[in-house]
Motif scaffolding. Structure first.
Motif, short mmCIF file in Angstrom:
data_model
loop_
_atom_site.label_atom_id
_atom_site.label_comp_id
_atom_site.label_asym_id
_atom_site.label_seq_id
_atom_site.Cartn_x
_atom_site.Cartn_y
_atom_site.Cartn_z
N THR A 180 33.64 10.32 72.29
CA THR A 180 34.57 10.37 73.40
C THR A 180 35.43 9.13 73.35
O THR A 180 34.93 8.00 73.35
CB THR A 180 33.82 10.44 74.75
OG1 THR A 180 32.97 11.58 74.73
CG2 THR A 180 34.80 10.54 75.91
N ARG A 198 38.02 14.08 73.02
CA ARG A 198 36.61 14.25 72.64
C ARG A 198 36.57 15.08 71.37
O ARG A 198 37.30 16.06 71.24
CB ARG A 198 35.86 14.95 73.76
CG ARG A 198 34.38 15.10 73.47
CD ARG A 198 33.67 15.68 74.63
NE ARG A 198 33.60 14.64 75.65
CZ ARG A 198 33.02 14.77 76.81
NH1 ARG A 198 32.46 15.91 77.14
NH2 ARG A 198 33.00 13.80 77.68
N ASP A 204 33.78 16.17 67.80
CA ASP A 204 32.47 16.11 67.16
C ASP A 204 32.62 15.52 65.77
O ASP A 204 33.61 15.77 65.07
CB ASP A 204 31.85 17.51 67.05
CG ASP A 204 31.48 18.06 68.42
OD1 ASP A 204 30.98 17.28 69.26
OD2 ASP A 204 31.70 19.25 68.66
N GLU A 241 25.76 10.07 71.13
CA GLU A 241 26.91 10.02 72.05
C GLU A 241 27.60 8.68 71.85
O GLU A 241 27.03 7.64 72.13
CB GLU A 241 26.47 10.17 73.50
CG GLU A 241 25.83 11.51 73.83
CD GLU A 241 26.86 12.63 73.94
OE1 GLU A 241 28.02 12.37 74.31
OE2 GLU A 241 26.48 13.78 73.67
N ARG A 248 28.80 13.16 69.15
CA ARG A 248 29.88 13.52 70.06
C ARG A 248 30.62 12.21 70.35
O ARG A 248 30.05 11.26 70.86
CB ARG A 248 29.32 14.12 71.35
CG ARG A 248 30.31 14.34 72.49
CD ARG A 248 31.48 15.25 72.19
NE ARG A 248 31.14 16.58 71.78
CZ ARG A 248 31.21 17.66 72.51
NH1 ARG A 248 31.59 17.57 73.77
NH2 ARG A 248 30.92 18.82 72.02
#
Length: 125
Positions: free
Chosen positions: A123, A94, A96, A32, A121
């Motif tokens: 963001t 956001r 991937d 993340e 991921r």
């Protein structure tokens, strides 16, 4: 008026310190990633001393309105060579990011023997 001047000074200082400190570097376990629009960052993965395996940004590629690859380079890590893939956060959103280590790196690279896939991921705020 004073408040506006102080806010402008703080923004300028933040910009200078961000540029001096260089881009943030994330590793394979950082699945993340949260950054701000305009930030540059790198994902660092194990390098290959023999050079027969390569890391690529694989399909499905990240949304180009959110994240843009800016290059890659070899670096020296504590345990040997590392590869850094560089990115720029374009605007909030956001997306991937999928990296694949492959030999031929053609269609279906993730299915090659010895291939490795990393998923992130990202963001952008």
């Amino acid at each position: 008026m004073v408040v506006i001047a102080i806010a402008a000074l703080l923004i300028a200082l933040h910009s200078v310190f961000s540029q001096l400190s260089g881009p943030k570097v994330y590793g394979p376990d950082d699945t993340e990633i949260a950054v701000s629009a305009g930030d540059r960052f790198s994902v660092e993965v194990a390098g290959e001393p023999a050079g027969d395996l390569h890391w690529i940004v694989a399909a499905p590629r990240p949304d180009p309105a959110v994240l843009r690859p800016t290059g890659a380079h070899q670096a020296r890590g504590g345990a040997g060579p590392v590869r850094r893939l560089d990115f720029e956060a374009v605007r909030p959103g956001r997306t991937d990011l999928r990296l694949v280590r492959c030999r031929r790196c053609s269609a279906g690279a993730a299915d090659e023997p010895g291939a490795r896939t990393l998923n992130f991921r990202v963001t952008v705020g």
